[in-house]
Design a protein around this motif. Sequence first.
Motif: not given
Length: 102
Positions: A40-41, A44, A47-48
Amino acid sequence: MFRSFILLSALSGETLNSTTNIVVVGFLFVLLVLGTLAVMTSISGRLFNAFSPSEEPVKQTAVATAGAAQDESHMPVIAAAVHFTLGDQPHRIVSVEEDDAQ
């Protein structure tokens, strides 16, 4: 009643096996949770980075100044190093000079 349960489980020989099963299942659960958090990290973060505007890094040049060791912000660090080296012996820092023989 609780003592009899412990005694029966010790006599049955299943204590080690059930304890081992609990430890293995718990360890696998922890690995699953940590792996999920890592994925998940990572997602994200990607995506960031994909949606953030890309900026060119600012190039900074180092400027050597005469008397850089005389900077007041270095004095606490120098005092801490002297105190660490000498221990609780009394001492006083009179001056700090830059060593030109490099």
